[in-house]
Design an enzyme around this catalytic site. Structure first.
Site, PDB file in Angstrom:
ATOM      1  N   CYS A  28      53.603  48.825  39.434  1.00 42.78           N
ATOM      2  CA  CYS A  28      52.906  50.100  39.538  1.00 42.78           C
ATOM      3  C   CYS A  28      53.372  50.968  38.373  1.00 42.78           C
ATOM      4  O   CYS A  28      54.262  50.579  37.621  1.00 42.78           O
ATOM      5  CB  CYS A  28      53.182  50.756  40.888  1.00 42.78           C
ATOM      6  SG  CYS A  28      54.924  50.865  41.281  1.00 42.78           S
ATOM      7  N   HIS A  29      52.726  52.106  38.220  1.00 41.98           N
ATOM      8  CA  HIS A  29      53.010  52.977  37.071  1.00 41.98           C
ATOM      9  C   HIS A  29      53.068  54.422  37.527  1.00 41.98           C
ATOM     10  O   HIS A  29      52.643  54.764  38.626  1.00 41.98           O
ATOM     11  CB  HIS A  29      51.881  52.882  36.023  1.00 41.98           C
ATOM     12  CG  HIS A  29      51.419  51.516  35.694  1.00 41.98           C
ATOM     13  ND1 HIS A  29      52.009  50.724  34.729  1.00 41.98           N
ATOM     14  CD2 HIS A  29      50.387  50.769  36.185  1.00 41.98           C
ATOM     15  CE1 HIS A  29      51.370  49.570  34.634  1.00 41.98           C
ATOM     16  NE2 HIS A  29      50.375  49.571  35.519  1.00 41.98           N
ATOM     17  N   TYR A  45      43.926  55.895  26.664  1.00 42.60           N
ATOM     18  CA  TYR A  45      43.251  56.558  27.784  1.00 42.60           C
ATOM     19  C   TYR A  45      44.108  57.742  28.193  1.00 42.60           C
ATOM     20  O   TYR A  45      45.314  57.789  27.926  1.00 42.60           O
ATOM     21  CB  TYR A  45      43.041  55.591  28.964  1.00 42.60           C
ATOM     22  CG  TYR A  45      44.305  54.960  29.475  1.00 42.60           C
ATOM     23  CD1 TYR A  45      45.019  55.508  30.531  1.00 42.60           C
ATOM     24  CD2 TYR A  45      44.813  53.800  28.888  1.00 42.60           C
ATOM     25  CE1 TYR A  45      46.193  54.938  30.992  1.00 42.60           C
ATOM     26  CE2 TYR A  45      45.989  53.219  29.335  1.00 42.60           C
ATOM     27  CZ  TYR A  45      46.669  53.794  30.383  1.00 42.60           C
ATOM     28  OH  TYR A  45      47.844  53.238  30.834  1.00 42.60           O
ATOM     29  N   SER A  73      50.973  52.066  29.024  1.00 38.36           N
ATOM     30  CA  SER A  73      50.761  52.161  27.572  1.00 38.36           C
ATOM     31  C   SER A  73      50.451  53.592  27.123  1.00 38.36           C
ATOM     32  O   SER A  73      50.739  53.957  25.991  1.00 38.36           O
ATOM     33  CB  SER A  73      49.656  51.204  27.134  1.00 38.36           C
ATOM     34  OG  SER A  73      48.425  51.574  27.716  1.00 38.36           O
ATOM     35  N   ARG A 120      58.456  45.297  28.398  1.00 38.42           N
ATOM     36  CA  ARG A 120      57.095  44.761  28.444  1.00 38.42           C
ATOM     37  C   ARG A 120      56.533  44.631  27.039  1.00 38.42           C
ATOM     38  O   ARG A 120      56.635  45.570  26.238  1.00 38.42           O
ATOM     39  CB  ARG A 120      56.205  45.696  29.251  1.00 38.42           C
ATOM     40  CG  ARG A 120      54.832  45.110  29.555  1.00 38.42           C
ATOM     41  CD  ARG A 120      53.949  46.154  30.203  1.00 38.42           C
ATOM     42  NE  ARG A 120      52.890  45.569  31.008  1.00 38.42           N
ATOM     43  CZ  ARG A 120      51.781  46.217  31.337  1.00 38.42           C
ATOM     44  NH1 ARG A 120      51.586  47.468  30.962  1.00 38.42           N
ATOM     45  NH2 ARG A 120      50.839  45.637  32.056  1.00 38.42           N
ATOM     46  N   ARG A 126      42.794  46.455  23.499  1.00 41.67           N
ATOM     47  CA  ARG A 126      42.227  47.740  23.947  1.00 41.67           C
ATOM     48  C   ARG A 126      43.314  48.728  24.375  1.00 41.67           C
ATOM     49  O   ARG A 126      43.037  49.895  24.606  1.00 41.67           O
ATOM     50  CB  ARG A 126      41.206  47.520  25.069  1.00 41.67           C
ATOM     51  CG  ARG A 126      41.780  47.012  26.347  1.00 41.67           C
ATOM     52  CD  ARG A 126      40.707  46.849  27.422  1.00 41.67           C
ATOM     53  NE  ARG A 126      41.183  46.039  28.523  1.00 41.67           N
ATOM     54  CZ  ARG A 126      41.989  46.455  29.485  1.00 41.67           C
ATOM     55  NH1 ARG A 126      42.421  47.683  29.491  1.00 41.67           N
ATOM     56  NH2 ARG A 126      42.366  45.632  30.444  1.00 41.67           N
ATOM     57  N   TYR A 153      51.993  40.805  28.771  1.00 38.36           N
ATOM     58  CA  TYR A 153      50.613  41.036  29.227  1.00 38.36           C
ATOM     59  C   TYR A 153      49.650  40.540  28.149  1.00 38.36           C
ATOM     60  O   TYR A 153      49.666  41.036  27.026  1.00 38.36           O
ATOM     61  CB  TYR A 153      50.401  42.535  29.480  1.00 38.36           C
ATOM     62  CG  TYR A 153      49.100  42.898  30.188  1.00 38.36           C
ATOM     63  CD1 TYR A 153      48.371  41.958  30.916  1.00 38.36           C
ATOM     64  CD2 TYR A 153      48.610  44.201  30.138  1.00 38.36           C
ATOM     65  CE1 TYR A 153      47.203  42.309  31.573  1.00 38.36           C
ATOM     66  CE2 TYR A 153      47.435  44.558  30.802  1.00 38.36           C
ATOM     67  CZ  TYR A 153      46.738  43.601  31.514  1.00 38.36           C
ATOM     68  OH  TYR A 153      45.568  43.950  32.161  1.00 38.36           O
ATOM     69  N   ASP A 245      49.472  47.848  41.271  1.00 38.23           N
ATOM     70  CA  ASP A 245      48.943  48.308  39.976  1.00 38.23           C
ATOM     71  C   ASP A 245      48.532  49.779  40.015  1.00 38.23           C
ATOM     72  O   ASP A 245      47.914  50.290  39.098  1.00 38.23           O
ATOM     73  CB  ASP A 245      47.774  47.431  39.510  1.00 38.23           C
ATOM     74  CG  ASP A 245      47.328  47.739  38.092  1.00 38.23           C
ATOM     75  OD1 ASP A 245      48.193  48.031  37.242  1.00 38.23           O
ATOM     76  OD2 ASP A 245      46.104  47.716  37.827  1.00 38.23           O
TER      77      ASP A 245
HETATM   78  C1  0GY Z   1      47.992  47.191  34.128  1.00 37.30           C
HETATM   79  C2  0GY Z   1      46.784  47.003  33.343  1.00 37.30           C
HETATM   80  C3  0GY Z   1      46.293  47.766  32.365  1.00 37.30           C
HETATM   81  C4  0GY Z   1      46.939  48.846  31.710  1.00 37.30           C
HETATM   82  C5  0GY Z   1      48.239  48.974  31.468  1.00 37.30           C
HETATM   83  O1  0GY Z   1      50.054  49.930  30.425  1.00 37.30           O
HETATM   84  C6  0GY Z   1      48.852  50.018  30.641  1.00 37.30           C
HETATM   85  O2  0GY Z   1      48.133  50.905  30.177  1.00 37.30           O
HETATM   86  O3  0GY Z   1      49.104  48.123  31.958  1.00 37.30           O
HETATM   87  C7  0GY Z   1      44.942  47.466  31.904  1.00 37.30           C
HETATM   88  O4  0GY Z   1      44.259  48.383  31.397  1.00 37.30           O
HETATM   89  O5  0GY Z   1      44.505  46.307  32.055  1.00 37.30           O
HETATM   90  O6  0GY Z   1      48.734  46.269  34.347  1.00 37.30           O
HETATM   91  O7  0GY Z   1      48.243  48.304  34.552  1.00 37.30           O
END
Ligand code: 0GY
Length: 291
Positions: A28-29, A45, A73, A120, A126, A153, A245
């Site tokens: 999760c974030h 984003y 990200s 990571r 993208r 990833y 997520d």
């Molecule tokens: C995820 C997937 C995405 C984004 C990120 O760090 C991120 O911005 O991980 C995605 O856009 O597929 O794992 O959260």
């Protein structure tokens, strides 16, 4: 400044499945809060705030005990938002950072103190401007002494070209979202076969069996995802992790119901023993090995 995105469901349902005690949401974030922790100038984003209070409230609602917070990200290599959330968790969160190749040893140690247990490497064009494999390998060698692992990833179309890079990583590796296979191909499709070949190449490659909302274009009840992923969980029970997520970076059209996502768990991990490994034993081994 672009319009702020809300990528998460405002009213997630109560899951039909009750996770075992001590279950870990291992992917999760957090976003922001931006007033304290602004986004990176390179962010792709720009979400609304989704901070620790919201994350921990969701954790309670879903019946989980702990979180592993992966640096998103949009925050680039400034890990303060992730560290802030970990610091507010009363020991119930740990994290995965994104770091600059020239980070000092002292900063890595400070991240460890702050609850970071992995780095990571993101290869999605993208989401990031570049992914320098040589620099990433240098980082991987440096974090080995801290006992950390590497989270990678990438998408299925570059799996083969990733192989030499992955082979050279000296630490345990966790692949996000199984390297994003086309789950509509089924459990024996080319993408899953290639991913299994990768898992079979090293016993210390783990994966997150996550993101039906991203991988299954047909949506709930995510039957293609379940069909493709359940055999993977059954065949590699000691190397799988699960996470919501949340807050689902970049998801705009479909806002996944987190309660529904939890409801998928018993379909991919049908026995109590598998659920215990997926949600407790495996993530605890990686993130709270001292417990
Ligand atoms: C995820 C997937 C995405 C984004 C990120 O760090 C991120 O911005 O991980 C995605 O856009 O597929 O794992 O959260």
């Amino acid at each position: 400044m672009s319009e702020r995105i809300i990528s998460w469901h405002q009213n997630p349902s109560k899951p039909s499945f009750t996770p075992p005690p001590d279950a870990v949401d291992a992917h999760c974030h957090v976003f922001g809060p931006q007033a304290e922790f602004p986004f990176s100038p390179k962010a792709k984003y720009f979400p609304e705030d989704a901070g620790p209070d919201m994350l921990f409230a969701l954790r309670e609602h879903l019946g989980f005990a702990r979180n592993v917070i992966v640096q998103a990200s949009c925050h680039g290599t400034d890990n303060r938002a992730t560290l802030d959330a970990i610091a507010k968790s009363n020991g119930l969160a740990r994290g995965v950072a994104v770091v600059d190749p020239d980070i000092a040893d002292m900063e890595l140690e400070a991240l460890h103190e702050g609850g970071i247990r992995g780095v990571r490497f993101n290869f999605l064009k993208r989401l990031v401007d570049n992914a320098p494999k040589d620099k990433f390998l240098e980082i991987a060698k440096r974090i080995e002494t801290l006992g950390w692992h590497v989270v990678v990833y990438f998408e299925a179309d570059i799996l083969e070209e990733m192989r030499p890079f992955l082979d050279a990583i000296p630490t345990l590796i966790v692949i996000d979202h199984m390297g994003r296979p086309d789950v509509s191909q089924g459990p024996d499709g080319l993408d899953m076969q290639a991913f299994r070949t990768l898992l079979d190449s090293r016993p210390d490659i783990w994966t997150k069996v996550t993101c039906p909302d991203r991988l299954d274009a047909k949506g709930p009840p995510y039957s293609d995802f379940v069909g493709a992923v359940r055999p993977l969980v059954e065949d590699y029970p000691d190397r799988v992790l699960w996470g919501t997520d949340w807050p689902h970076p970049n998801q705009q059209n479909i806002l996944p119901d987190d309660g529904g996502l939890v409801g998928v768990i018993p379909q991919i991990a049908p026995t109590k023993a598998l659920q215990e490994k997926l949600l407790v034993g495996n993530p605890m081994k990686l993130y709270w090995p001292e417990n």
